[in-house]
Design a protein around this motif. Sequence first.
Motif, PDB file in Angstrom:
ATOM      1  N   PRO A 167       0.834  -1.204   0.000  1.00 10.37           N
ATOM      2  CA  PRO A 167       0.000   0.000   0.000  1.00 10.37           C
ATOM      3  C   PRO A 167       0.868   1.253   0.000  1.00 10.37           C
ATOM      4  O   PRO A 167       1.978   1.254   0.535  1.00 10.37           O
ATOM      5  CB  PRO A 167      -0.808  -0.140   1.294  1.00 10.37           C
ATOM      6  CG  PRO A 167       0.046  -0.954   2.188  1.00 10.37           C
ATOM      7  CD  PRO A 167       0.789  -1.918   1.292  1.00 10.37           C
ATOM      8  N   TYR A 168       0.341   2.293  -0.577  1.00 11.30           N
ATOM      9  CA  TYR A 168       1.060   3.564  -0.548  1.00 11.30           C
ATOM     10  C   TYR A 168       0.068   4.710  -0.673  1.00 11.30           C
ATOM     11  O   TYR A 168      -1.071   4.541  -1.132  1.00 11.30           O
ATOM     12  CB  TYR A 168       2.112   3.640  -1.662  1.00 11.30           C
ATOM     13  CG  TYR A 168       1.569   3.748  -3.062  1.00 11.30           C
ATOM     14  CD1 TYR A 168       1.414   4.987  -3.688  1.00 11.30           C
ATOM     15  CD2 TYR A 168       1.212   2.609  -3.786  1.00 11.30           C
ATOM     16  CE1 TYR A 168       0.924   5.093  -4.983  1.00 11.30           C
ATOM     17  CE2 TYR A 168       0.718   2.708  -5.084  1.00 11.30           C
ATOM     18  CZ  TYR A 168       0.581   3.948  -5.681  1.00 11.30           C
ATOM     19  OH  TYR A 168       0.092   4.045  -6.954  1.00 11.30           O
ATOM     20  N   LEU A 169       0.495   5.870  -0.233  1.00 10.92           N
ATOM     21  CA  LEU A 169      -0.286   7.086  -0.356  1.00 10.92           C
ATOM     22  C   LEU A 169       0.380   8.002  -1.363  1.00 10.92           C
ATOM     23  O   LEU A 169       1.606   8.136  -1.371  1.00 10.92           O
ATOM     24  CB  LEU A 169      -0.400   7.811   0.992  1.00 10.92           C
ATOM     25  CG  LEU A 169      -1.206   7.136   2.092  1.00 10.92           C
ATOM     26  CD1 LEU A 169      -1.122   7.957   3.371  1.00 10.92           C
ATOM     27  CD2 LEU A 169      -2.663   6.970   1.674  1.00 10.92           C
ATOM     28  N   GLU A 170      -0.428   8.641  -2.200  1.00 12.01           N
ATOM     29  CA  GLU A 170       0.075   9.657  -3.124  1.00 12.01           C
ATOM     30  C   GLU A 170      -0.662  10.961  -2.849  1.00 12.01           C
ATOM     31  O   GLU A 170      -1.899  10.982  -2.757  1.00 12.01           O
ATOM     32  CB  GLU A 170      -0.143   9.234  -4.570  1.00 12.01           C
ATOM     33  CG  GLU A 170       0.345  10.277  -5.567  1.00 12.01           C
ATOM     34  CD  GLU A 170       0.135   9.860  -7.008  1.00 12.01           C
ATOM     35  OE1 GLU A 170       0.424  10.683  -7.903  1.00 12.01           O
ATOM     36  OE2 GLU A 170      -0.317   8.717  -7.249  1.00 12.01           O
ATOM     37  N   VAL A 171       0.092  12.039  -2.677  1.00 15.57           N
ATOM     38  CA  VAL A 171      -0.528  13.343  -2.462  1.00 15.57           C
ATOM     39  C   VAL A 171      -1.076  13.829  -3.800  1.00 15.57           C
ATOM     40  O   VAL A 171      -0.325  14.046  -4.752  1.00 15.57           O
ATOM     41  CB  VAL A 171       0.482  14.357  -1.899  1.00 15.57           C
ATOM     42  CG1 VAL A 171      -0.205  15.715  -1.700  1.00 15.57           C
ATOM     43  CG2 VAL A 171       1.058  13.863  -0.577  1.00 15.57           C
ATOM     44  N   ILE A 172      -2.403  13.965  -3.879  1.00 10.66           N
ATOM     45  CA  ILE A 172      -3.018  14.372  -5.139  1.00 10.66           C
ATOM     46  C   ILE A 172      -3.526  15.813  -5.078  1.00 10.66           C
ATOM     47  O   ILE A 172      -3.932  16.373  -6.098  1.00 10.66           O
ATOM     48  CB  ILE A 172      -4.173  13.415  -5.519  1.00 10.66           C
ATOM     49  CG1 ILE A 172      -5.202  13.319  -4.384  1.00 10.66           C
ATOM     50  CG2 ILE A 172      -3.628  12.039  -5.838  1.00 10.66           C
ATOM     51  CD1 ILE A 172      -6.354  12.380  -4.692  1.00 10.66           C
ATOM     52  N   LYS A 173      -3.454  16.419  -3.880  1.00 13.18           N
ATOM     53  CA  LYS A 173      -3.819  17.821  -3.743  1.00 13.18           C
ATOM     54  C   LYS A 173      -3.105  18.376  -2.520  1.00 13.18           C
ATOM     55  O   LYS A 173      -3.122  17.773  -1.453  1.00 13.18           O
ATOM     56  CB  LYS A 173      -5.334  17.983  -3.601  1.00 13.18           C
ATOM     57  CG  LYS A 173      -5.791  19.434  -3.535  1.00 13.18           C
ATOM     58  CD  LYS A 173      -7.309  19.530  -3.442  1.00 13.18           C
ATOM     59  CE  LYS A 173      -7.774  20.979  -3.384  1.00 13.18           C
ATOM     60  NZ  LYS A 173      -9.243  21.092  -3.271  1.00 13.18           N
ATOM     61  N   GLY A 174      -2.477  19.540  -2.672  1.00 16.43           N
ATOM     62  CA  GLY A 174      -1.756  20.140  -1.569  1.00 16.43           C
ATOM     63  C   GLY A 174      -0.357  20.558  -1.986  1.00 16.43           C
ATOM     64  O   GLY A 174       0.067  20.361  -3.128  1.00 16.43           O
ATOM     65  N   ASP A 175       0.387  21.146  -1.031  1.00 15.73           N
ATOM     66  CA  ASP A 175       1.723  21.652  -1.330  1.00 15.73           C
ATOM     67  C   ASP A 175       2.688  20.554  -1.751  1.00 15.73           C
ATOM     68  O   ASP A 175       3.670  20.821  -2.451  1.00 15.73           O
ATOM     69  CB  ASP A 175       2.292  22.390  -0.110  1.00 15.73           C
ATOM     70  CG  ASP A 175       1.528  23.679   0.187  1.00 15.73           C
ATOM     71  OD1 ASP A 175       0.845  24.178  -0.734  1.00 15.73           O
ATOM     72  OD2 ASP A 175       1.606  24.176   1.329  1.00 15.73           O
ATOM     73  N   GLU A 176       2.425  19.322  -1.311  1.00 13.44           N
ATOM     74  CA  GLU A 176       3.334  18.226  -1.639  1.00 13.44           C
ATOM     75  C   GLU A 176       2.772  17.323  -2.733  1.00 13.44           C
ATOM     76  O   GLU A 176       3.078  16.135  -2.805  1.00 13.44           O
ATOM     77  CB  GLU A 176       3.636  17.410  -0.382  1.00 13.44           C
ATOM     78  CG  GLU A 176       4.281  18.218   0.726  1.00 13.44           C
ATOM     79  CD  GLU A 176       4.595  17.394   1.962  1.00 13.44           C
ATOM     80  OE1 GLU A 176       4.865  16.191   1.812  1.00 13.44           O
ATOM     81  OE2 GLU A 176       4.554  17.951   3.063  1.00 13.44           O
ATOM     82  N   LYS A 177       1.961  17.912  -3.603  1.00 12.82           N
ATOM     83  CA  LYS A 177       1.322  17.140  -4.667  1.00 12.82           C
ATOM     84  C   LYS A 177       2.352  16.355  -5.471  1.00 12.82           C
ATOM     85  O   LYS A 177       3.385  16.874  -5.866  1.00 12.82           O
ATOM     86  CB  LYS A 177       0.544  18.069  -5.595  1.00 12.82           C
ATOM     87  CG  LYS A 177      -0.216  17.343  -6.707  1.00 12.82           C
ATOM     88  CD  LYS A 177      -1.008  18.318  -7.556  1.00 12.82           C
ATOM     89  CE  LYS A 177      -1.767  17.599  -8.668  1.00 12.82           C
ATOM     90  NZ  LYS A 177      -2.551  18.536  -9.516  1.00 12.82           N
ATOM     91  N   GLY A 178       2.059  15.070  -5.695  1.00  9.72           N
ATOM     92  CA  GLY A 178       2.953  14.194  -6.434  1.00  9.72           C
ATOM     93  C   GLY A 178       3.841  13.342  -5.553  1.00  9.72           C
ATOM     94  O   GLY A 178       4.424  12.362  -6.035  1.00  9.72           O
ATOM     95  N   SER A 179       3.939  13.683  -4.265  1.00  8.82           N
ATOM     96  CA  SER A 179       4.764  12.891  -3.353  1.00  8.82           C
ATOM     97  C   SER A 179       4.117  11.532  -3.114  1.00  8.82           C
ATOM     98  O   SER A 179       2.895  11.419  -3.012  1.00  8.82           O
ATOM     99  CB  SER A 179       4.933  13.618  -2.014  1.00  8.82           C
ATOM    100  OG  SER A 179       5.609  14.844  -2.194  1.00  8.82           O
ATOM    101  N   ILE A 180       4.955  10.502  -3.032  1.00  6.02           N
ATOM    102  CA  ILE A 180       4.478   9.134  -2.809  1.00  6.02           C
ATOM    103  C   ILE A 180       5.106   8.594  -1.533  1.00  6.02           C
ATOM    104  O   ILE A 180       6.313   8.716  -1.322  1.00  6.02           O
ATOM    105  CB  ILE A 180       4.819   8.230  -4.013  1.00  6.02           C
ATOM    106  CG1 ILE A 180       4.025   8.680  -5.250  1.00  6.02           C
ATOM    107  CG2 ILE A 180       4.514   6.763  -3.692  1.00  6.02           C
ATOM    108  CD1 ILE A 180       4.331   7.876  -6.491  1.00  6.02           C
ATOM    109  N   TYR A 181       4.272   8.005  -0.683  1.00 12.09           N
ATOM    110  CA  TYR A 181       4.727   7.471   0.596  1.00 12.09           C
ATOM    111  C   TYR A 181       4.358   5.985   0.698  1.00 12.09           C
ATOM    112  O   TYR A 181       3.205   5.648   0.975  1.00 12.09           O
ATOM    113  CB  TYR A 181       4.090   8.224   1.763  1.00 12.09           C
ATOM    114  CG  TYR A 181       4.418   9.700   1.796  1.00 12.09           C
ATOM    115  CD1 TYR A 181       5.601  10.152   2.357  1.00 12.09           C
ATOM    116  CD2 TYR A 181       3.527  10.637   1.262  1.00 12.09           C
ATOM    117  CE1 TYR A 181       5.901  11.509   2.399  1.00 12.09           C
ATOM    118  CE2 TYR A 181       3.808  11.987   1.297  1.00 12.09           C
ATOM    119  CZ  TYR A 181       4.997  12.421   1.865  1.00 12.09           C
ATOM    120  OH  TYR A 181       5.292  13.761   1.892  1.00 12.09           O
TER     121      TYR A 181
END
Length: 265
Positions: A167-181
């Motif tokens: 599983p992973y999270l991707e920032v799709i809205k916000g200052d860190e858009k595009g970051s993957i965790y």
Amino acid sequence: MSLLNRVESAAEYVITYFFRKSAGPIQPVHIAHELVRVMLKNRQVSISHVYVPNIYRVHLCPSDHQTMVCFGETFLTELAKFIYDEGTRQGYTFLTLPIVEIKPADELALGLIKIGVEFNDTAVAKWQIDDDNRRDTSEDMEKTTVLPDGVGLLRALAHTDSRKSLPYLEVIKGDEKGSIYPINKDECVIGRQQDCDIAVLDLEISRYHLKLFKENNRWFVQDLGSTNGTYLNKLRVDRYRLNPGDRIKAGQTQFGFYLDSKVGD
């Protein structure tokens, strides 16, 4: 003793009769739908949990009962798993893994269903949550005989998340858009504090805002008492089961929850 205390101690017995008139013989999908409705109707709210029954006794007319008996224990297990998946998806608590029984009732006419439910912490289900023993969906469908309207139900029951997918999270809205965790452990805390597993620079996110955690091979999101709340697909939640593609909003940051075996390689 109050109802709340009795439910907390698993001593409360609840019986519900729910009738549904069908134009013809009962189909497996009808039973599944009514089981879920009866489960929701008999929710019991405690201080920290919302309990739902773990024993379900389905009474049918002799003709309908004979048809369902032909499917054997496998069908009863599929119904129990279906109830479990629906209950845990909505954050409800079962005292034990659910059990479904089907019994004949001479007083019922063709197409009628009577369902009794019970809270019982001593019940032992004949199935377990064990993804290692679950077969491929296509193999299950080839070896299972169903009535025509039951195919969709059993196909849904056979669907499970892959344990091999990370599983992973991707920032799709916000200052860190595009970051993957990538989430590489069974609990992941998200917040503004630097010691969080995922630290987010968003002033509207609390220091310890929410967490994702794995329970019985399923992923859940839980708010940690944040000021601005945690939202799942635009709905404010305290605790809820996650599915791939769900969107989690905290402050001004929105995450997408995904499964991908290649992430983190």
